[in-house]
Design a protein around this motif. Structure first.
Motif, PDB file in Angstrom:
ATOM      1  N   PHE A   1       0.841  -1.205   0.000  1.00 58.47           N
ATOM      2  CA  PHE A   1       0.000   0.000   0.000  1.00 58.47           C
ATOM      3  C   PHE A   1       0.879   1.258   0.000  1.00 58.47           C
ATOM      4  CE2 PHE A   1      -2.586   3.167   2.229  1.00 58.47           C
ATOM      5  CZ  PHE A   1      -3.777   3.072   1.541  1.00 58.47           C
TER       6      PHE A   1
ATOM      7  N   ASN B   1       1.533   3.888  -3.195  1.00 56.81           N
ATOM      8  CA  ASN B   1       1.296   5.329  -3.031  1.00 56.81           C
ATOM      9  C   ASN B   1       2.477   6.130  -3.557  1.00 56.81           C
ATOM     10  OD1 ASN B   1      -1.096   6.681  -1.422  1.00 56.81           O
ATOM     11  ND2 ASN B   1      -0.950   4.551  -0.753  1.00 56.81           N
TER      12      ASN B   1
ATOM     13  N   THR C   1      -0.497  10.907  -0.965  1.00 57.56           N
ATOM     14  CA  THR C   1      -1.581  11.718  -1.519  1.00 57.56           C
ATOM     15  C   THR C   1      -2.543  12.096  -0.406  1.00 57.56           C
ATOM     16  OG1 THR C   1      -1.359  10.646  -3.654  1.00 57.56           O
ATOM     17  CG2 THR C   1      -3.449  11.749  -3.221  1.00 57.56           C
ATOM     18  N   ALA C   2      -2.767  13.396  -0.243  1.00 59.44           N
ATOM     19  CA  ALA C   2      -3.583  13.895   0.864  1.00 59.44           C
ATOM     20  C   ALA C   2      -4.903  14.435   0.334  1.00 59.44           C
ATOM     21  CB  ALA C   2      -2.815  14.978   1.618  1.00 59.44           C
ATOM     22  N   MET C   3      -5.881  13.541   0.290  1.00 61.65           N
ATOM     23  CA  MET C   3      -7.225  13.943  -0.121  1.00 61.65           C
ATOM     24  C   MET C   3      -8.133  14.046   1.111  1.00 61.65           C
ATOM     25  SD  MET C   3      -7.514  11.357  -3.387  1.00 61.65           S
ATOM     26  CE  MET C   3      -9.014  12.028  -4.084  1.00 61.65           C
ATOM     27  N   SER C   4      -8.124  12.984   1.919  1.00 62.63           N
ATOM     28  CA  SER C   4      -9.082  12.880   3.024  1.00 62.63           C
ATOM     29  C   SER C   4      -8.802  13.889   4.132  1.00 62.63           C
ATOM     30  CB  SER C   4      -9.035  11.472   3.627  1.00 62.63           C
ATOM     31  OG  SER C   4      -9.283  10.524   2.628  1.00 62.63           O
TER      32      SER C   4
ATOM     33  N   GLY D   1     -14.333  12.352   3.774  1.00 60.21           N
ATOM     34  CA  GLY D   1     -13.697  11.149   3.235  1.00 60.21           C
ATOM     35  C   GLY D   1     -14.358  10.774   1.926  1.00 60.21           C
ATOM     36  N   SER D   2     -15.421   9.973   1.996  1.00 66.59           N
ATOM     37  CA  SER D   2     -16.145   9.588   0.780  1.00 66.59           C
ATOM     38  C   SER D   2     -16.645  10.820   0.032  1.00 66.59           C
ATOM     39  CB  SER D   2     -17.358   8.717   1.132  1.00 66.59           C
ATOM     40  OG  SER D   2     -16.991   7.660   1.960  1.00 66.59           O
TER      41      SER D   2
ATOM     42  N   ALA E   1      -6.013  13.892   6.786  1.00 62.11           N
ATOM     43  CA  ALA E   1      -5.991  12.707   7.649  1.00 62.11           C
ATOM     44  C   ALA E   1      -5.724  11.458   6.816  1.00 62.11           C
ATOM     45  CB  ALA E   1      -7.336  12.566   8.369  1.00 62.11           C
ATOM     46  N   TRP E   2      -5.216  10.445   7.444  1.00 62.97           N
ATOM     47  CA  TRP E   2      -5.041   9.129   6.826  1.00 62.97           C
ATOM     48  C   TRP E   2      -4.013   9.102   5.701  1.00 62.97           C
ATOM     49  CZ3 TRP E   2      -7.430   5.103   9.031  1.00 62.97           C
ATOM     50  CH2 TRP E   2      -8.648   5.302   9.673  1.00 62.97           C
ATOM     51  N   VAL E   3      -3.053   9.987   5.676  1.00 69.22           N
ATOM     52  CA  VAL E   3      -2.191  10.093   4.498  1.00 69.22           C
ATOM     53  C   VAL E   3      -1.043   9.080   4.564  1.00 69.22           C
ATOM     54  CG1 VAL E   3      -0.819  11.634   3.071  1.00 69.22           C
ATOM     55  CG2 VAL E   3      -2.773  12.531   4.360  1.00 69.22           C
ATOM     56  N   ALA E   4      -1.091   8.086   3.697  1.00 71.01           N
ATOM     57  CA  ALA E   4      -0.021   7.085   3.644  1.00 71.01           C
ATOM     58  C   ALA E   4       1.297   7.768   3.321  1.00 71.01           C
ATOM     59  CB  ALA E   4      -0.338   6.034   2.582  1.00 71.01           C
TER      60      ALA E   4
ATOM     61  N   LEU F   1      -2.809   1.611  13.500  1.00 70.50           N
ATOM     62  CA  LEU F   1      -3.699   0.670  12.816  1.00 70.50           C
ATOM     63  C   LEU F   1      -3.084  -0.718  12.851  1.00 70.50           C
ATOM     64  CD1 LEU F   1      -4.593   2.751   9.645  1.00 70.50           C
ATOM     65  CD2 LEU F   1      -6.036   2.323  11.627  1.00 70.50           C
TER      66      LEU F   1
ATOM     67  N   LEU G   1      -0.978  -2.103   9.791  1.00 65.34           N
ATOM     68  CA  LEU G   1      -0.768  -1.106   8.737  1.00 65.34           C
ATOM     69  C   LEU G   1       0.323  -0.115   9.100  1.00 65.34           C
ATOM     70  CD1 LEU G   1      -4.359  -0.556   7.383  1.00 65.34           C
ATOM     71  CD2 LEU G   1      -2.349  -1.089   6.023  1.00 65.34           C
TER      72      LEU G   1
HETATM   73  C1  LIG Z   1      -5.752   2.258   5.753  1.00 69.01           C
HETATM   74  C2  LIG Z   1      -6.233   3.531   5.142  1.00 69.01           C
HETATM   75  C3  LIG Z   1      -5.362   4.294   4.383  1.00 69.01           C
HETATM   76  C4  LIG Z   1      -5.786   5.479   3.810  1.00 69.01           C
HETATM   77  N1  LIG Z   1      -4.902   6.216   3.074  1.00 69.01           N
HETATM   78  C5  LIG Z   1      -5.290   7.401   2.588  1.00 69.01           C
HETATM   79  C6  LIG Z   1      -4.359   8.234   1.885  1.00 69.01           C
HETATM   80  O1  LIG Z   1      -3.199   7.884   1.677  1.00 69.01           O
HETATM   81  N2  LIG Z   1      -4.784   9.442   1.457  1.00 69.01           N
HETATM   82  C7  LIG Z   1      -6.059   9.877   1.661  1.00 69.01           C
HETATM   83  O2  LIG Z   1      -6.376  10.978   1.238  1.00 69.01           O
HETATM   84  N3  LIG Z   1      -6.969   9.116   2.309  1.00 69.01           N
HETATM   85  C8  LIG Z   1      -6.616   7.896   2.779  1.00 69.01           C
HETATM   86  N4  LIG Z   1      -7.519   7.117   3.459  1.00 69.01           N
HETATM   87  C9  LIG Z   1      -8.852   7.647   3.726  1.00 69.01           C
HETATM   88  C10 LIG Z   1      -9.918   7.004   2.892  1.00 69.01           C
HETATM   89  O3  LIG Z   1      -9.840   7.456   1.572  1.00 69.01           O
HETATM   90  C11 LIG Z   1     -11.236   7.356   3.586  1.00 69.01           C
HETATM   91  O4  LIG Z   1     -11.276   6.586   4.769  1.00 69.01           O
HETATM   92  C12 LIG Z   1     -12.413   7.075   2.727  1.00 69.01           C
HETATM   93  O5  LIG Z   1     -12.508   8.050   1.715  1.00 69.01           O
HETATM   94  C13 LIG Z   1     -13.709   7.055   3.556  1.00 69.01           C
HETATM   95  O6  LIG Z   1     -13.828   8.232   4.271  1.00 69.01           O
HETATM   96  P1  LIG Z   1     -14.217   8.222   5.820  1.00 69.01           P
HETATM   97  O7  LIG Z   1     -13.288   7.293   6.524  1.00 69.01           O
HETATM   98  O8  LIG Z   1     -14.287   9.633   6.282  1.00 69.01           O
HETATM   99  O9  LIG Z   1     -15.631   7.539   5.894  1.00 69.01           O
HETATM  100  P2  LIG Z   1     -17.038   8.203   5.552  1.00 69.01           P
HETATM  101  O10 LIG Z   1     -16.955   8.955   4.276  1.00 69.01           O
HETATM  102  O11 LIG Z   1     -17.516   8.941   6.761  1.00 69.01           O
HETATM  103  O12 LIG Z   1     -17.916   6.920   5.345  1.00 69.01           O
HETATM  104  C14 LIG Z   1     -18.317   6.110   6.462  1.00 69.01           C
HETATM  105  C15 LIG Z   1     -19.178   4.986   5.931  1.00 69.01           C
HETATM  106  O13 LIG Z   1     -20.346   5.507   5.280  1.00 69.01           O
HETATM  107  C16 LIG Z   1     -20.429   5.016   3.951  1.00 69.01           C
HETATM  108  N5  LIG Z   1     -20.938   6.076   3.090  1.00 69.01           N
HETATM  109  C17 LIG Z   1     -20.410   7.308   2.944  1.00 69.01           C
HETATM  110  N6  LIG Z   1     -21.140   8.024   2.068  1.00 69.01           N
HETATM  111  C18 LIG Z   1     -22.145   7.218   1.651  1.00 69.01           C
HETATM  112  C19 LIG Z   1     -23.225   7.387   0.739  1.00 69.01           C
HETATM  113  N7  LIG Z   1     -23.416   8.535   0.082  1.00 69.01           N
HETATM  114  N8  LIG Z   1     -24.055   6.348   0.557  1.00 69.01           N
HETATM  115  C20 LIG Z   1     -23.873   5.177   1.211  1.00 69.01           C
HETATM  116  N9  LIG Z   1     -22.865   4.970   2.091  1.00 69.01           N
HETATM  117  C21 LIG Z   1     -22.012   5.972   2.307  1.00 69.01           C
HETATM  118  C22 LIG Z   1     -19.021   4.604   3.564  1.00 69.01           C
HETATM  119  O14 LIG Z   1     -19.021   3.567   2.595  1.00 69.01           O
HETATM  120  C23 LIG Z   1     -18.474   4.110   4.894  1.00 69.01           C
HETATM  121  O15 LIG Z   1     -18.845   2.772   5.122  1.00 69.01           O
HETATM  122  C24 LIG Z   1      -7.126   5.912   4.012  1.00 69.01           C
HETATM  123  C25 LIG Z   1      -8.000   5.140   4.766  1.00 69.01           C
HETATM  124  C26 LIG Z   1      -7.562   3.964   5.325  1.00 69.01           C
HETATM  125  C27 LIG Z   1      -8.538   3.149   6.145  1.00 69.01           C
END
Ligand SMILES: Cc1cc2nc3c(=O)[nH]c(=O)nc-3n(C[C@H](O)[C@H](O)[C@H](O)COP(=O)(O)OP(=O)(O)OC[C@H]3O[C@@H](n4cnc5c(N)ncnc54)[C@H](O)[C@@H]3O)c2cc1C
Length: 214
Positions: free
Chosen positions: A92, A96, A129-132, A137-138, A162-165, A208, A211
């Motif tokens: 992972f 990245n 890559t720092a998106m989150s 997140g999503s 947050a979560w930036v590898a 984690l 991880l």
């Molecule tokens: C191990 C790990 C490494 C990561 N590395 C990186 C990285 O390098 N760079 C980076 O930028 N980010 C990274 N991330 C972040 C990752 O991209 C986010 O965790 C992801 O985008 C989800 O965001 P969130 O955790 O805020 O969950 P949320 O967006 O809050 O979602 C929580 C839950 O709700 C669900 N959900 C959300 N929206 C909807 C919807 N509209 N409809 C139905 N269900 C929904 C999701 O599927 C999830 O189950 C990493 C995450 C992990 C776990």
């Protein structure tokens, strides 16, 4: 002639097979001891990422004229699979790194390519890559990190990611930030940030299980 690792690799070029065999040997000889550290005990694998870069593994999809191997996406996927079979977290983190180099190769300015690509390919620079963000997140379009033009040129970024590898010890991050909130997702741009700048603060996240290497 390099033997295939499995039947899906039949028909690959000698160069592609040599890459896969090199990745497999690296996984066996270098990554496996890290994986043996067990869940929660792995340190960030920066040293190993740099080693893999020096073997040429960070340039899989980077065009040859930019210093890479010019191989297709399929080879990145196979390399990731081979590494992940030994240690998912290392795979992972390493992918990245590859992807930061690829994004700069494909979308960076000439100046950015010249400044960062050689270091990323050689392992002198490690990136992520720092998106989150803590509250985005999503729903990526909801990111709150702001980018504002600075008088005299350049940009000032203000926000929290947050979560930036690879941010644990890497030198670079591709940071996504909002330049014009009124435009929503169309206002989001990507910036190359030097994490060694004194204005950047890194805070350890929650550990984690399994991880740590990322
Ligand atoms: C191990 C790990 C490494 C990561 N590395 C990186 C990285 O390098 N760079 C980076 O930028 N980010 C990274 N991330 C972040 C990752 O991209 C986010 O965790 C992801 O985008 C989800 O965001 P969130 O955790 O805020 O969950 P949320 O967006 O809050 O979602 C929580 C839950 O709700 C669900 N959900 C959300 N929206 C909807 C919807 N509209 N409809 C139905 N269900 C929904 C999701 O599927 C999830 O189950 C990493 C995450 C992990 C776990």
């Amino acid at each position: 002639m390099n033997a295939a690792l499995d039947e899906r690799d039949a028909g690959l070029s000698d160069e592609a097979l040599a890459l896969l065999r090199g990745v497999a040997a690296f996984a066996r000889d270098e990554v496996a001891p890290l994986a043996a550290a067990g869940c929660g005990a792995q340190p960030w694998a920066g040293g190993l990422i740099r080693q893999a870069c020096r073997l040429g593994h960070a340039g899989i999809e980077i065009p040859v004229e930019q210093g890479g191997l010019g191989l297709p996406y399929r080879m990145r996927a196979r390399a990731a699979e081979v590494l992940a079979a030994t240690d998912f977290a290392f795979a992972f983190a390493f992918i990245n790194q590859h992807n930061v180099a690829l994004r700069i190769a494909e979308h960076g300015s000439d100046a950015a390519r010249k400044r960062y690509l050689p270091g990323l390919l050689a392992g002198d620079l490690i990136g992520g890559t720092a998106m989150s963000e803590p509250r985005a997140g999503s729903d990526f379009a909801a990111i709150a990190t702001r980018a504002r033009r600075r008088d005299g040129g350049g940009w000032i970024l203000d926000g929290e990611k947050a979560w930036v590898a690879n941010a644990a010890g890497g030198e670079l991050a591709l940071v996504f930030a909002q330049t014009e909130p009124a435009r929503g997702s169309a206002g989001i741009a990507c910036f190359i940030v030097d994490l060694r700048a004194p204005q950047c603060e890194r805070v350890a996240g929650e550990p984690l299980e399994g991880l740590g290497a990322a």
